[in-house]
Write an enzyme that holds these catalytic residues in place. Sequence first.
Site: not given
Ligand code: PEP
Length: 227
Positions: A8-10, A82, A84, A149, A155, A186, A207-208
């Site tokens: 997930n690039w966001k 999600h 966010e 999640e 994040g 994470s 994500g990150g």
């Molecule tokens: C996400 O955006 O779904 C996510 C899990 O982000 P991160 O890996 O940065 O925690």
Amino acid sequence: MKKWVVANWKMNGSLQLLQDYQQAFGNSENLIVCPPTVYLNQSTMLTLGAQNINEHPKGAFTGEISASMLADVGIKYCLVGHSERRQHFGEANDLVREKAELCLGNSITPIICIGETLEQYQAGKTLEILRTQLKECLPDSKDLWVAYEPVWAIGTGLTPTTEEILSTHAFLREKLSTVTLLYGGSVNENNAESILGIPNVDGVLVGGACLDIDKIQLIYQTSASAN
Ligand code: PEP
């Protein structure tokens, strides 16, 4: 069964990153890349997924994208709910369900995100919250995926313990016997192996770490050897 990696690039990335992904992963299996919408029909070598859709099938909603438009350009997966989206755009469980239903109606697999906040986690309410989210967010279908999640893990560099993920995913599996279950929060190149080794974790939502092509390659390599 090979495990899944969903990236997930966001609201990050570029055409260059898409090209890097194509070079690293062109035609790889069990990888879904979710870039921002503008990049969604820029690659035939990658399996691309959307990060969001509008809850209406069509109409006067300037700036929005419908499920049928995604289907039109060949998209087969879409993140829904999600944290966010819930946090910044006020999306509640009933809206998440409406979006998931629209996905299913357009032959798109919704990847429905659920998870507890830090406060709820600290109060020992994780399973209670998940039970409610499952009830309120999930359409009656076997063609959906669920991503667990924990909001406090996204994040932050924090993750639940192996035992916690194990018991949460066992709980989810009991309710969703044939559904693909992802863990997200994470995940990185150092913890992917142990997380992907947990029973009932069918893959990871990243994500990150997915913005760094070397890190996501390492995570993908781990997924390919996990079972
Ligand atoms: C996400 O955006 O779904 C996510 C899990 O982000 P991160 O890996 O940065 O925690």
